[in-house]
Write a protein that holds these residues in place. Structure first.
Motif, PDB file in Angstrom:
ATOM      1  N   GLY A 104     -13.989 -42.784   4.655  1.00 34.11           N
ATOM      2  CA  GLY A 104     -13.783 -41.680   3.714  1.00 34.11           C
ATOM      3  C   GLY A 104     -12.631 -40.773   4.053  1.00 34.11           C
ATOM      4  N   GLY A 105     -11.792 -41.149   5.034  1.00 35.72           N
ATOM      5  CA  GLY A 105     -10.645 -40.337   5.387  1.00 35.72           C
ATOM      6  C   GLY A 105     -11.036 -39.021   6.048  1.00 35.72           C
ATOM      7  N   ILE A 106     -10.103 -38.064   6.021  1.00 32.86           N
ATOM      8  CA  ILE A 106     -10.336 -36.761   6.642  1.00 32.86           C
ATOM      9  C   ILE A 106     -11.491 -36.028   5.975  1.00 32.86           C
ATOM     10  N   ALA A 107     -11.724 -36.281   4.680  1.00 31.11           N
ATOM     11  CA  ALA A 107     -12.834 -35.620   3.983  1.00 31.11           C
ATOM     12  C   ALA A 107     -14.166 -35.973   4.627  1.00 31.11           C
ATOM     13  N   THR A 113     -18.509 -33.825  10.816  1.00 32.51           N
ATOM     14  CA  THR A 113     -18.365 -32.933  11.969  1.00 32.51           C
ATOM     15  C   THR A 113     -19.109 -31.626  11.731  1.00 32.51           C
ATOM     16  N   MET A 114     -19.091 -31.137  10.507  1.00 31.98           N
ATOM     17  CA  MET A 114     -19.861 -29.933  10.175  1.00 31.98           C
ATOM     18  C   MET A 114     -21.357 -30.192  10.314  1.00 31.98           C
ATOM     19  N   VAL A 115     -21.808 -31.395   9.952  1.00 26.45           N
ATOM     20  CA  VAL A 115     -23.219 -31.761  10.158  1.00 26.45           C
ATOM     21  C   VAL A 115     -23.553 -31.758  11.642  1.00 26.45           C
ATOM     22  N   ALA A 231      -0.864 -26.515   6.758  1.00 24.32           N
ATOM     23  CA  ALA A 231      -1.535 -26.369   5.461  1.00 24.32           C
ATOM     24  C   ALA A 231      -3.023 -26.631   5.608  1.00 24.32           C
ATOM     25  N   TRP A 232      -3.812 -25.877   4.837  1.00 27.88           N
ATOM     26  CA  TRP A 232      -5.267 -26.060   4.852  1.00 27.88           C
ATOM     27  C   TRP A 232      -5.820 -25.630   3.503  1.00 27.88           C
ATOM     28  N   PRO A 233      -6.824 -26.341   2.950  1.00 32.37           N
ATOM     29  CA  PRO A 233      -7.509 -27.518   3.520  1.00 32.37           C
ATOM     30  C   PRO A 233      -6.742 -28.812   3.243  1.00 32.37           C
ATOM     31  N   LEU A 234      -6.941 -29.768   4.141  1.00 35.39           N
ATOM     32  CA  LEU A 234      -6.323 -31.076   3.955  1.00 35.39           C
ATOM     33  C   LEU A 234      -7.110 -31.937   2.986  1.00 35.39           C
ATOM     34  N   ALA A 235      -8.422 -31.682   2.892  1.00 35.36           N
ATOM     35  CA  ALA A 235      -9.278 -32.467   1.988  1.00 35.36           C
ATOM     36  C   ALA A 235     -10.573 -31.704   1.776  1.00 35.36           C
ATOM     37  N   VAL A 236     -11.232 -31.994   0.658  1.00 31.32           N
ATOM     38  CA  VAL A 236     -12.547 -31.409   0.383  1.00 31.32           C
ATOM     39  C   VAL A 236     -13.606 -32.247   1.106  1.00 31.32           C
ATOM     40  N   ALA A 295     -14.382 -26.590  13.602  1.00 33.81           N
ATOM     41  CA  ALA A 295     -13.446 -27.719  13.660  1.00 33.81           C
ATOM     42  C   ALA A 295     -13.647 -28.638  12.463  1.00 33.81           C
ATOM     43  N   GLY A 296     -14.902 -28.889  12.098  1.00 33.62           N
ATOM     44  CA  GLY A 296     -15.173 -29.707  10.922  1.00 33.62           C
ATOM     45  C   GLY A 296     -14.633 -29.072   9.657  1.00 33.62           C
ATOM     46  N   GLY A 297     -14.765 -27.758   9.542  1.00 33.32           N
ATOM     47  CA  GLY A 297     -14.232 -27.076   8.372  1.00 33.32           C
ATOM     48  C   GLY A 297     -12.716 -27.199   8.256  1.00 33.32           C
TER      49      GLY A 297
END
Length: 567
Positions: A104-107, A113-115, A231-236, A295-297
């Protein structure tokens, strides 16, 4: 001011090192931790990020490290251990992060990681309840495994086949210079040079590398330089549910690791250390979980405390909390300075490996010291020994695990996680049939050795600290010497002892006279020298050997003496 202690750090936790000590120490920790920037770099490559995005991604990574380090150093309101324990990216989350980046890529990396961070936050509130399942020797095993793992990683980096070396950052002459400088200054350098030994090695090693690159006409910076803010965010964030168990297991491993690191910090800062303090452990685990969530965010893999920094602070004698604040500030400044990510990654992996190898030696000995704090019976020896061998087999015999299903391999993603899982299962299995209370009937003719052997055997079965068991043995020796003078003819002493991980209690019951003075006062030396006086003198010694002593008369007329020891 600095504080010299027999075996403690030269600049302890609450000291205020001068700028000439503070900032070089902080730079050493930043340099040592920069090796872990390879992990988000590899995740970015797996996710297919382009070169311009990678540079901004690494700037976000440094920002995450700065925030997580400051949280860990905060040490107030239940957040942060308050020790010099910088945050870094951890290899624990690397295998599941690769799977997430592929699917799923960076998303997906961001959401999972947030989990993991949320899982660790929730687990942090149960650290004290998990104590019976996380005994001191298991924490020591985790620290030992981390030291061994970091040492092996350092050797791979120095020899030229570690992660990130495909980017042209291998330089063995520079590695040799760095290692020689670090060891030379730390062993033969004076008090002013030892605290900056690692920094000197990193600077001279990088200088050697830069000189060789310039002479060869090569490129010094391994990634493109981006002169704009990240830049941020890189992905949702997008959650891949199938990968949640792997990240949850990683969160448990990170919880045990940060608890082990906090215990190592406690032991390093207190020469009279006796037992883990669970308050800083819980606060440290909470800050570590929050750091991973942040970090996950930002779209990054998870962070964790850095055991190598504990080894560095022990080796240099600089353990001040202010150094941790300086480390966090440096990471944030580096994140906001354009091009700093490329410069940090230009340091040869082998040079960083030399610093890591130096710190790993101190981590290994710290882990061994924590393990040996407790008496070890057959069960606990098997837990430590078997889990250590099983964990090392992950790297020594990878063919054993290559045929495992992908889902199971996510749960057992490293030698540390494998050793921890094996130790937890063995601890749970060996708790079956372990008596938390033991009894003995004793008569004076058996002598003091019978009572002391009872204390040693009970302490080994429970895994109580050797120092506490030794104090109980001393008390029982006094009892063996004094009790015959007050024991009724042909009476038997009934001794029972109980241990619950927090307290060790011994209860003695006998028929005869009281052992302690009725008013609780020490005996008068003007009394006649007889058996009763000897018993009262022994009672005075009992008060000094135990944390609490109390005597009572039971309804059946027998006397009861209670000895309590805080564990």
């Amino acid at each position: 001011m600095s504080i010299e202690t027999g075996s403690g750090p030269r600049w302890p936790l609450h000291s205020a090192p001068p700028p000439g000590v503070l900032w070089p120490a902080a730079l050493q920790h930043v340099g040592l931790g920069s090796v872990t920037l390879v992990f988000p770099l590899l995740v970015a490559d797996t996710a297919g990020l382009d070169g311009a995005t990678v540079s901004g991604y690494l700037s976000l990574a440094m920002l995450a490290l700065g925030i997580a380090t400051l949280l860990q150093a905060w040490g107030r309101h239940g957040i942060g251990s308050g020790y010099l324990l910088p945050a870094v990216f951890t290899a624990i989350y690397l295998p599941p992060s690769f799977f997430a980046a592929q699917q799923g890529g960076i998303a997906a990396v961001s959401a999972l990681t947030m989990v993991a961070g949320t899982t660790q936050i929730l687990l942090s509130f149960a650290v004290r309840r998990l104590r019976p399942w996380l005994p001191t020797e298991l924490v020591g095993l985790v620290v030992l495994m981390i030291g061994i793992g970091l040492g092996l990683l350092a050797l791979r980096l120095m020899l030229g086949f570690g992660p990130g070396l495909d980017r042209g950052t291998d330089d063995r002459p520079a590695t040799a210079v760095a290692l020689a400088v670090i060891i030379g200054l730390s062993v033969w350098g004076g008090p002013r040079l030892r605290p900056v030994a690692v920094l000197a090695g990193l600077v001279l090693g990088f200088g050697t590398h830069a000189g060789r690159v310039m002479l060869a006409g090569g490129t010094l910076l391994p990634v493109p330089v981006a002169w704009q803010l990240p830049a941020w965010p890189l992905a949702v964030p997008s959650l891949e549910w199938a990968l949640v168990p792997g990240f949850a297991m990683g969160a448990l491993a990170c919880l045990v690791r940060v608890c082990g690191d906090v215990v190592a910090c406690q032991r390093a800062n207190d020469p009279a250390w006796r037992r883990p303090d669970f308050g800083p452990m819980r606060a440290g685990a909470l800050a570590d979980g929050i750091g991973t969530f942040i970090a996950g965010g930002l779209g990054l893999p998870g962070t964790n405390s850095y055991t190598a920094s504990v080894g560095l602070s022990i080796a240099t004698g600089v353990a001040a909390r202010r150094v941790a604040l300086a480390v966090g500030a440096l990471w944030i400044v580096l994140a906001l300075v354009p091009g700093s990510a490329a410069v940090v990654l230009a340091v040869p992996r082998g040079v960083l490996g030399a610093a890591l190898f130096f710190a790993a030696a101190f981590i290994v000995t710290t882990g061994m010291g924590i393990v040996t704090q407790r008496l070890m019976d057959a069960r606990r020896t098997l837990v430590v020994g078997a889990a250590l061998v099983i964990g090392l087999s992950y790297d020594a015999a990878p063919q054993i695990f290559s045929g495992m299903p992908a889902g199971l391999r996510l749960l057992v993603s490293s030698s540390l996680v494998l050793a921890m899982v094996a130790a937890l299962l063995l601890v749970a299995a060996f708790r079956i049939g372990t008596a938390r209370q033991r009894r003995l009937a004793w008569q004076p003719a058996e002598g003091a050795e019978a009572l002391q052997a009872f204390a040693r055997q009970s302490g080994a079965e429970w895994g109580a600290r050797a120092e506490v068991v030794a104090r109980l043995e001393a008390a029982l020796e006094e009892v063996a010497a004094a009790l015959p003078g007050v024991l009724a003819p042909r009476a038997t002493l009934e001794l029972s002892a109980r241990f619950d991980e927090y307290n060790l209690d011994a209860v003695l019951r006998w028929s005869g006279e009281a052992l302690l003075p009725a008013d609780g006062a020490p005996p008068s030396l003007e009394e006649p020298e007889d058996a009763a006086l000897a018993a009262r003198l022994a009672a005075l010694m009992l008060r000094r050997s135990a944390d609490r002593v109390a005597e009572a008369v039971l309804p059946d007329g027998r006397h009861e003496l209670r000895l309590h020891y805080d564990h």
